[in-house]
Design an enzyme around this catalytic site. Structure first.
Site, short mmCIF file in Angstrom:
data_model
loop_
_atom_site.label_atom_id
_atom_site.label_comp_id
_atom_site.label_asym_id
_atom_site.label_seq_id
_atom_site.Cartn_x
_atom_site.Cartn_y
_atom_site.Cartn_z
N ASN A 9 0.87 -1.18 0.00
CA ASN A 9 0.00 0.00 0.00
C ASN A 9 0.91 1.23 0.00
O ASN A 9 1.49 1.56 1.03
CB ASN A 9 -0.89 -0.04 1.25
CG ASN A 9 -1.72 1.23 1.40
OD1 ASN A 9 -1.82 2.03 0.47
ND2 ASN A 9 -2.31 1.41 2.57
N HIS A 97 -9.53 1.25 4.82
CA HIS A 97 -8.24 1.46 5.49
C HIS A 97 -8.43 2.41 6.68
O HIS A 97 -9.23 3.34 6.61
CB HIS A 97 -7.22 2.03 4.51
CG HIS A 97 -5.84 2.03 5.08
ND1 HIS A 97 -5.40 3.03 5.92
CD2 HIS A 97 -4.83 1.13 5.00
CE1 HIS A 97 -4.16 2.73 6.31
NE2 HIS A 97 -3.80 1.59 5.77
N GLU A 99 -6.83 4.82 7.74
CA GLU A 99 -6.66 6.25 7.44
C GLU A 99 -7.91 6.82 6.77
O GLU A 99 -8.27 7.98 6.99
CB GLU A 99 -5.41 6.45 6.57
CG GLU A 99 -4.14 6.27 7.41
CD GLU A 99 -2.94 5.70 6.67
OE1 GLU A 99 -2.90 5.75 5.43
OE2 GLU A 99 -2.03 5.18 7.36
N GLY A 175 2.48 2.39 10.82
CA GLY A 175 3.44 3.49 10.67
C GLY A 175 4.14 3.87 11.96
O GLY A 175 4.82 4.89 12.03
P1 PGA Z 1 2.81 0.42 7.64
O1 PGA Z 1 1.34 0.63 6.99
O2 PGA Z 1 3.34 -0.88 7.09
O3 PGA Z 1 3.61 1.62 7.20
O4 PGA Z 1 2.62 0.37 9.12
C1 PGA Z 1 0.47 -0.44 6.81
C2 PGA Z 1 -0.84 0.05 6.25
O5 PGA Z 1 -1.33 1.10 6.69
O6 PGA Z 1 -1.44 -0.59 5.35
#
Ligand code: PGA
Length: 253
Positions: A9, A97, A99, A175
């Site tokens: 992603n 997701h 976010e 993240g």
């Molecule tokens: P990350 O993100 O691997 O940077 O923690 C995963 C995601 O949000 O799909």
């Protein structure tokens, strides 16, 4: 047997040229497409050029979108429809997701509409679910995640469910560098599979892939993939670095 599935992603990273370069690297990299499915989810503007590249080079890398409109077409400024994604060569759409849920206030009802419009138009779908730290600390993680599953899959018939992949992404692990332990991930994945069993029966629940997401790296992928109900990974940050993403894809080497 569920085939392992690794999805990158890219979020709002990489311009068109950088995206094509990364897709090119993956296309000519050494991974065994019989042993693992790989998809990348670039930004909307990069989808069509990357699709041309993947097609021209007979790539086994699949193309995913990070989001889709819940509407077919019309006066929805700034939105992207299923037919647009189809014409850009997308096969898979990520919905829900964290976010999108947290920053753009997408609720389970909107996510369910997106999921159903994507399935009705022949796409594969990755449904993301996951609890926040606050919810985990309040002992609500299982209730939250299983309710996201039930509401996200509302009105999805059994003949379409096989095109759905679930991605469990604890929000506190995205993240942040924090990963759920393999045992924590397994526990939640097993609970998700139980929920899928209650909705679609054991045979179908046994076919649906459940990915883990949240700070997946070359260093932790193997431990996660060793768990019986972890069928792959949705990778954010580490999918932007060719070497890291490739070593996640080749976790078994
Ligand atoms: P990350 O993100 O691997 O940077 O923690 C995963 C995601 O949000 O799909």
């Amino acid at each position: 047997m569920r085939k392992p599935y690794i999805v990158g992603n890219w979020k709002m990273n990489l311009d068109i040229q950088q995206g094509v370069e990364l897709a090119a690297g993956l296309t000519f990299s050494e991974y065994n497409s019989d042993a693992v499915d790989v998809a990348i989810a670039p930004s909307f503007v990069s989808l069509a050029p990357i699709n041309y590249y993947l097609n021209d080079n007979n790539s086994t890398v699949a193309l995913a979108a990070q989001n889709v409109s819940e509407h077919e077409e019309g006066a929805f400024t700034g939105e992207v429809s299923v037919s647009m994604l189809k014409s850009a060569g997308v096969s898979t759409i990520i919905v829900g997701h964290s976010e999108r849920r947290a920053i753009y206030n997408e609720d389970d009802e909107a996510i369910n509409k997106k999921l159903r419009i994507a399935l009705s138009n022949g796409f594969e779908v990755i449904l993301c679910v996951g609890e926040t730290l606050f919810q985990r600390d309040a002992d609500a993680a299982y209730d939250v995640v299983l309710s996201q599953i039930a509401l996200g899959l509302n009105d999805v018939p059994i003949d379409k469910i096989e095109r759905v992949t679930v991605a469990y992404e604890p929000v506190w692990a995205i993240g942040t560098g924090k990963t759920a332990t393999p045992a924590d991930a397994q526990k939640m994945h097993a609970a998700i599979r139980e929920k899928l069993k209650s909705l679609y029966g054991p045979v179908m629940a046994g076919k649906i892939r459940i990915l883990y997401g949240g700070s997946v790296k070359p260093q932790n992928i193997k431990g996660l993939m060793n768990q019986p109900d972890v069928d792959g990974a949705l990778v954010g940050g580490a999918s932007l670095k060719y070497e890291d993403f490739l070593s996640i894809i080749n976790y078994n080497d």
